[in-house]
Motif scaffolding. Structure first.
Motif, short mmCIF file in Angstrom:
data_model
loop_
_atom_site.label_atom_id
_atom_site.label_comp_id
_atom_site.label_asym_id
_atom_site.label_seq_id
_atom_site.Cartn_x
_atom_site.Cartn_y
_atom_site.Cartn_z
N LEU A 201 0.83 -1.21 0.00
CA LEU A 201 0.00 0.00 0.00
C LEU A 201 0.87 1.26 0.00
N ILE A 202 1.93 1.25 0.79
CA ILE A 202 2.83 2.41 0.83
C ILE A 202 3.53 2.57 -0.51
N GLU A 203 3.97 1.46 -1.10
CA GLU A 203 4.66 1.53 -2.39
C GLU A 203 3.73 2.06 -3.48
N ARG A 204 2.44 1.80 -3.36
CA ARG A 204 1.49 2.24 -4.38
C ARG A 204 1.00 3.67 -4.16
N GLY A 205 1.50 4.33 -3.10
CA GLY A 205 1.22 5.75 -2.95
C GLY A 205 0.38 6.16 -1.77
N GLU A 206 -0.09 5.22 -0.95
CA GLU A 206 -0.88 5.60 0.21
C GLU A 206 0.04 6.24 1.26
N ARG B 32 -1.12 8.06 4.00
CA ARG B 32 -1.75 8.18 5.32
C ARG B 32 -1.51 6.87 6.07
N PHE B 33 -0.57 6.91 7.00
CA PHE B 33 -0.15 5.68 7.65
C PHE B 33 -1.24 5.09 8.54
N ALA B 34 -2.10 5.93 9.11
CA ALA B 34 -3.23 5.40 9.87
C ALA B 34 -4.15 4.59 8.94
N MET B 35 -4.32 5.07 7.69
CA MET B 35 -5.13 4.35 6.71
C MET B 35 -4.46 3.04 6.31
N VAL B 36 -3.12 3.08 6.13
CA VAL B 36 -2.37 1.87 5.80
C VAL B 36 -2.57 0.83 6.91
N ALA B 37 -2.48 1.27 8.15
CA ALA B 37 -2.63 0.35 9.28
C ALA B 37 -4.03 -0.27 9.29
N ARG B 38 -5.05 0.53 9.04
CA ARG B 38 -6.42 0.01 9.04
C ARG B 38 -6.65 -0.95 7.88
N ARG B 39 -6.22 -0.56 6.69
CA ARG B 39 -6.48 -1.39 5.50
C ARG B 39 -5.70 -2.70 5.52
#
Length: 325
Positions: free
Chosen positions: A281-286, A288-295
């Motif tokens: 998710l981070i590599e694809r551009g997300e 918002r780390f809180a969003m990364v953690a939730r997803r």
């Protein structure tokens, strides 16, 4: 006219494999498959790869074939990552010229990699003293006796000790190779390489070397269905009890099957899958780390940060700077 540095072509990381007398062809093939092949599907080559040998002609293990036409040993002095020789006769001393090349590479800060019995080469060169290492279970006791200053970690697939990495067994060379790709280029690229290899994208280094796979009786005890089910629901609050219920077994039975078939625990597998999803998710551009953690099902940004630092050595921000779009 000078070229703008922002548009300068980046030189690929150079991986050099030393091939010595009686080297194992399989591990050599693993190195070529992971680091040496062109990657047109990625739009770029990941590494500058070459083979070298101390002799013009190198007889491979048991005389299966003779390798010629590769660079001389001086190519090892240009390596960013140097993969050292491995071979079945661990009792025979290594070529002094090879050991000197390994010591020079280590002294100038190159990364060293030993596949299978390559740990013996590194230990004989003296670069593993006081360091962590993995070795094939068959030779673990002999390794301990010969190199007591090395902190051997028994029964693991591979050990990443920063600038020196070692793997146990032949197939674990692929696990370690993909781990290196993941460390250098991120989870998304490592997944692409593993798909081309038709190989498991991620087996953690701490998994056991020997995993029993007994032939099942009438019922199919494969974990594949429950693994696929869980991978589609990583953002949900899945627990080990949920996995056991899906598999229609008790948590204790599920734990035993994970240990038998995967060499890990259900919770460790679930956490690893969630962390891999977070990295993608981070590599694809997300951003918002809180969003990364939730997803990814990791819950909070603090938990994401702690797990990423533990498993990748990078904070989410540093990971995004290194591997993000």
């Amino acid at each position: 006219m000078s070229q703008d540095s922002s548009h300068a072509v980046r030189t690929p990381h150079r991986v050099v494999v030393i091939v010595d007398d009686n080297s194992n062809p399989f591990e050599l093939g693993c190195a070529i498959e992971v680091f040496g092949l062109p990657r047109p599907e990625l739009g770029r080559d990941l590494y500058d790869f070459r083979l070298c040998s101390p002799e013009p002609r190198t007889v491979m293990r048991d005389g299966f074939f003779t390798l010629t036409g590769v660079a001389g040993l001086d190519a090892a002095d240009e390596a960013d990552t140097l993969i050292v020789p491995n071979r079945p006769d661990v009792e025979a001393p290594r070529n002094p010229a090879v050991l000197d090349a390994v010591r020079r590479a280590h002294a100038r800060g190159a990364r060293l990699v030993g596949f299978c019995s390559g740990a013996f080469t590194l230990a004989e060169a003296g670069v593993l003293d006081g360091r962590r290492a993995a070795a094939h279970w068959r030779w673990a006791e002999e390794f301990r006796v010969r190199f007591p200053a090395v902190r051997l970690e028994p029964d693991v697939l591979f050990v990443d000790d920063g600038d020196i990495l070692t793997s146990a067994g032949s197939a674990a060379a692929l696990d370690l190779g993909l781990h290196v790709v993941r460390r250098d280029h991120g989870a998304e690229i490592a997944n692409a390489v593993s798909r081309r290899l038709v190989f498991a994208a991620h087996r953690d280094g701490g998994q056991r070397q020997f995993v029993e796979r007994p032939v099942p009786d009438t019922p199919d005890e494969s974990l594949a269905p429950v693994l696929a089910w869980a991978q589609e629901r990583l953002d949900e609050p899945l627990t080990v009890a949920d996995l056991a219920a899906r598999a229609a077994v008790s948590p204790a039975t599920l734990h035993r099957r994970f240990r038998t078939q995967l060499g890990t625990t259900p919770l460790a597998w679930l956490t690893g899958e969630r962390l891999a999803l977070a990295c993608r998710l981070i590599e694809r551009g997300e951003s918002r780390f809180a969003m990364v953690a939730r997803r990814s099902g990791l819950g909070t940004a603090a938990n994401l940060r702690a797990l990423m630092r533990r498993e990748t050595g990078l904070t989410p921000l540093a990971y995004r700077r290194r591997f993000g779009p």
